[in-house]
Design an enzyme around this catalytic site. Structure first.
Site, PDB file in Angstrom:
ATOM      1  CG  ASP A 176      -2.446   0.746   1.075  1.00  0.00           C
ATOM      2  OD1 ASP A 176      -3.274   1.041   0.707  1.00  0.00           O
ATOM      3  OD2 ASP A 176      -1.378   2.353   1.538  1.00  0.00           O
ATOM      4  CB  ILE A 177       1.145   4.227  -2.178  1.00  0.00           C
ATOM      5  CG1 ILE A 177       1.172   3.347  -2.980  1.00  0.00           C
ATOM      6  CG2 ILE A 177       2.049   5.979  -2.279  1.00  0.00           C
ATOM      7  CD1 ILE A 177       0.868   3.905  -4.784  1.00  0.00           C
ATOM      8  CG  ASN A 184      -4.806  11.349  -5.905  1.00  0.00           C
ATOM      9  OD1 ASN A 184      -4.798  11.208  -6.587  1.00  0.00           O
ATOM     10  ND2 ASN A 184      -5.510   9.558  -5.438  1.00  0.00           N
ATOM     11  CD  GLU A 219      -4.338   4.073  -1.753  1.00  0.00           C
ATOM     12  OE1 GLU A 219      -4.694   4.516  -0.840  1.00  0.00           O
ATOM     13  OE2 GLU A 219      -5.333   4.290  -2.864  1.00  0.00           O
TER      14      GLU A 219
END
Length: 298
Positions: A176-177, A184, A219
């Protein structure tokens, strides 16, 4: 005789006696069935002969390139022989025999059959390309080019079966980022997409050829590591973590990090869903511990 051959073909197919030869037998019987009509109506001069160019295309559709090629060669040889011995055929249509006409018709008939065989080859090639393209579009993530959830399920199932049959280890990394929502919100979704693409490229280039990577959603990414123990997967995960943390992403040179959850296939009735749930649980535990880290499942 035609009725006997068709009945025999039906019995062979129903009994599944020669499954590998069914296509060949069907095509040969189809040719044999039309031979009496050809012979009794003047050979190459017969109006029925103009059905012959359809056979290579039918063979390509039913069987494949090899079957089409075999049928094309046999028909061309047959047409040449029929042209040479055309004066010996009984023409029940009582059409006047002409050597020149027979040679002309034989030539164009053979040319039509060859063209039909070439067309069958072209059709199969184009069909295979389109089928492969549709297959890839069906299992690929349109943004990153990685496997999507459907593709992941397909390959994950195969690797689980292989691991179970071969009694080999199978590990999984869920990635996971960290704080990706902020990217965003601050820079827009186009920059977020650019970061996703660049991270996907970095991850896919860093893993082994035998490993499978997919975009799991948003993500998140998943990497399946065949024949890999959890301790070996942790080494790979650390390499990926360092690569991402040292790289700058998009034209804004953003610094990003990833948190990873690891798990290994259990020998007692394990499956894809259970492995993903364990990795997801480990991932959230890693987030609670400060992110930019690797966490093994329990």
């Amino acid at each position: 005789m035609d009725l006997v051959m068709v009945t025999g073909l039906y019995v062979v197919i129903r009994c599944n006696a020669f499954p590998a030869l069914e296509i060949y037998i069907s095509l040969f019987i189809a040719i044999i069935i039309i031979l009496p009509s050809l012979v009794l109506s003047g050979g190459v001069n017969s109006q029925v002969a103009y059905l012959l160019p359809l056979y290579p295309v039918m063979a390509a559709l039913i069987g494949g390139y090899r079957e089409s090629l075999i049928i094309t060669i046999l028909l061309v040889i047959g047409v040449i022989l029929a042209t040479i011995f055309s004066e010996h055929f009984i023409d029940l249509t009582e059409e006047a025999y002409s050597s020149t006409k027979s040679i002309d018709r034989g030539f164009w008939l053979a040319a039509s059959i060859i063209f039909s065989g070439v067309f069958g080859r072209f059709f199969l090639k184009r069909y295979s390309e389109l089928t492969e393209q549709l297959k890839n579009e069906n299992i690929q993530d349109p943004l990153t080019g990685l496997l999507n959830r459907r593709g992941l399920n397909l390959y994950f199932s195969q690797e689980l079966d292989n691991a179970e049959v071969s009694n080999l280890a199978l590990s999984l990394i869920l990635i996971d980022i960290d704080y990706f929502k902020k990217v965003n919100d601050m820079y827009g979704h186009d920059i977020g997409d650019r970061c996703l693409i660049e991270i996907a490229n970095t991850l896919s280039q860093a893993i082994r050829k035998t490993d499978i990577i997919a975009r799991f959603g948003g993500e998140e990414f998943i990497i399946i590591l065949p024949n890999t123990q959890e301790i070996e997967a942790e080494v790979i995960a650390e390499k990926l973590r360092v690569l991402i943390s040292e790289q700058k992403f998009s034209e804004f040179k953003l610094s990003l990090s990833i948190t990873q959850g690891l798990t290994q296939r259990h020998s007692d009735n394990d499956n894809a869903l259970k492995m993903i749930k364990r990795a997801d649980k480990a991932l959230y535990k890693g987030k609670e511990q400060g992110r930019n880290c690797i966490q093994r499942s329990e």
